[in-house]
Design a protein around this motif. Structure first.
Motif: not given
Ligand SMILES: [Zn+2]
Length: 75
Positions: A57, A63-65, A67-71
């Protein structure tokens, strides 16, 4: 294309010998052959050799790991 006769793959100076039909190549023959091999094995070498990051995304794995939120948007 004028690249100053430096190999686009390894960045080292090209020799006069790297020509086909009198045209200066932008890669060493050796580097070119390596690129062809890499393209054939792109799924294997992409992440290790070229630091290719698969995106989730639009975010990198780090970045995903982190804790960035997937929008996820629906259109
Ligand atoms: Zn080269």
């Amino acid at each position: 294309m004028d690249c100053g006769n430096f190999c686009l793959a390894c960045g080292k100076k090209l020799r006069k010998l790297e020509t086909i039909d009198g045209k200066q190549l932008v890669y060493h023959m050796k580097c070119w052959n390596e690129i062809i091999q890499d393209i054939k094995n792109f799924d294997k070498v992409a992440q290790t050799k070229y630091k290719y990051e698969p995106l989730y995304c639009g975010l990198t794995r780090q970045e995903v790991e982190a804790g960035e939120k997937l929008v996820i948007t629906f259109e």
